[in-house]
Design an enzyme around this catalytic site. Structure first.
Site, short mmCIF file in Angstrom:
data_model
loop_
_atom_site.label_atom_id
_atom_site.label_comp_id
_atom_site.label_asym_id
_atom_site.label_seq_id
_atom_site.Cartn_x
_atom_site.Cartn_y
_atom_site.Cartn_z
N CYS A 1 1.05 -1.19 -0.01
CA CYS A 1 0.14 0.00 0.01
C CYS A 1 1.15 1.20 -0.25
O CYS A 1 0.95 1.95 1.11
CB CYS A 1 -0.84 0.06 1.30
SG CYS A 1 -1.72 -1.53 1.37
N GLU A 2 1.52 1.54 -1.06
CA GLU A 2 2.71 2.52 -1.02
C GLU A 2 2.67 2.58 -2.75
O GLU A 2 3.17 1.65 -3.45
CB GLU A 2 3.63 1.76 -0.57
CG GLU A 2 5.01 2.61 -0.28
CD GLU A 2 4.73 4.08 0.44
OE1 GLU A 2 4.70 5.21 -0.50
OE2 GLU A 2 4.37 4.13 1.48
#
Ligand SMILES: *Cc1c(COP(=O)(O)O)cnc(C)c1O
Length: 421
Positions: free
Chosen positions: A341-342
């Site tokens: 999640c980046e």
């Protein structure tokens, strides 16, 4: 096909044996490069290469480098412990200090490692932690910018946290001499991933000159010059690989100009290459698990920045090939992404590649240094396995994948009231 790659079927067979993603290392390639470095400097009887452990801290790899006659460059207590457990000892270990807890000197001294001091104030630390050895290495930082021919800027040592200023050398060496040091080494690391073959010779010339002057000023002989790491690899295929033999010969010319013919009583040469030795001989083997067409065309793979953070961290380029599609035309433009999640978790952006199908094996090249080693556990994504492709064609698991139990092992859990343990 990238220069140091393995045949497609080597990756395919590995992926049939082990679940993706994993790192695969090529034993033959690593040995070949280690030998080439030693041969390039064989003109210097006192040459030694200390592999920078941080580049690929796997015991089986370090063991095979030991077999090839290499030492280790360590920069932490844990790296020293690794060296110790593998039987590296004495001047097979270079210990590069850098703002570290002073107690870390204790184990380095116990092992008889060569100490590379990062600051003049570290003389006091060394004095308190084992005393002053016969030979001390001093890390120098020339400041400003480092340029070839006075204009092409290759690095900005003035911005680097490392090393003594050249103006501190004479004073520091005299102090070390008064405390019992007999000889000194001089080290510098002025630029990183240099594929310009002039890097080592240019650095050598600077260090030879500084060492001669400091030796005269302080009245202490030069034990060795440590050219450190920094020789690069062609992450982009249009870059020429460094001809290490030519580099060795160019350093030799500088050496003979500064010190005359190598021989007894003359300064030795040390190196601490990391990336150059193992970088091209490691691969992330991953599988396309998802395809998405929105504003861009995405291929999601089962590896993520945990396996290789360089693209996310530095925008670094890594070659990616698709097993079995090496000869298909690069007609599609993809972002190759991981699952973190980046948003910077991408191995390639707008890369032209052959058409990729879910289930295809992708190989991320040049992941043999600063790849697994920089892994982390963000998002609860765990470090995966390392596999060695042996010279005899066998595969060997040289580090298992982490499990959730490994991740939980260091945690402190709250008591859950009302439940029995
Ligand atoms: C990182 C490092 C190296 C190795 O650098 P490479 O770029 O991998 O060659 C050598 N010496 C020291 C002190 C280092 O910190």
């Amino acid at each position: 096909m990238p220069n140091d790659s393995l045949a497609s079927e080597v990756f395919a067979r590995a992926a049939a044996l082990y679940p993706t993603p994993f790192h695969l290392y090529d034993e033959a390639g690593i040995r070949r490069t280690a030998r080439a470095v030693r041969e390039a400097f064989a003109w210097q009887p006192d040459f030694k290469e200390y592999f920078a452990v941080k580049a690929l801290p796997n015991p089986m790899i370090l063991q095979l480098l030991h077999e090839e006659g290499l030492g280790l460059d360590c920069s932490s207590l844990t790296e020293l412990l690794l060296a110790q457990r593998l039987g590296f000892f004495g001047d097979e270990i270079m210990f590069s200090a850098n703002a570290m807890p002073p107690e870390e000197f204790d184990l380095a001294r116990q092992l008889g490692a060569i100490i590379n001091l990062d600051d003049i104030s570290d003389i006091d630390l060394l004095l308190r932690h084992g005393g002053i050895p016969d030979t001390v290495c001093v890390r120098v930082n020339t400041g400003g910018t480092f340029a070839f021919d006075g204009n092409q800027i290759m690095g900005t040592p003035g911005e680097a946290k490392y090393g003594w200023m050249p103006s501190q050398l004479a004073e520091g060496l005299m102090r070390l001499k008064s405390l019992g040091m007999k000889r000194f080494g001089l080290h510098a690391f002025l630029a990183s991933n240099m594929t310009d073959p002039r890097y080592y010779p240019a650095l050598a010339r600077i260090l030879f000159d500084l060492a001669r002057k400091a030796s005269e000023a302080a009245g202490v002989p030069v034990a060795f010059i440590n050219l450190s790491g920094g020789i690069g690899i062609p992450y982009r295929r249009e870059v020429q690989p460094v001809d290490i033999r030519a580099v060795g010969e160019a350093v030799r010319a500088e050496y003979e100009a500064a010190f005359g013919m190598p021989g007894p009583g003359k300064p030795g040469i040390k190196a601490e290459l990391g990336r150059y030795i193992t970088g091209p001989h490691g691969f992330v083997v991953t599988r396309a698990v998802h395809e998405k067409k929105t504003f861009k065309h995405y291929i999601g793979v089962d590896a993520c920045a945990v396996q290789l953070i360089r693209p996310a961290m530095y925008g670094a380029y890594h070659e990616i090939s698709v097993v079995g599609r090496e000869h298909e035309p690069a007609t599609e433009r993809y972002d190759i992404t991981g699952c973190l999640c980046e948003n910077n978790d991408k191995f390639a952006i707008d890369r032209l590649m052959p058409e990729i199908h879910v289930g295809d094996l992708l190989i991320i090249h040049d992941a043999g240094a600063h790849a697994f080693a920089m892994g982390y556990q963000y998002n609860g994504r765990l470090r995966t396995a390392e596999i060695l492709y042996r010279e005899d064609g066998q595969y060997q698991l040289i580090r298992r994948a982490e499990t959730p139990e490994d991740y939980f092992a260091t945690m402190v859990w709250p008591d859950r009231k009302g439940e029995s343990k």
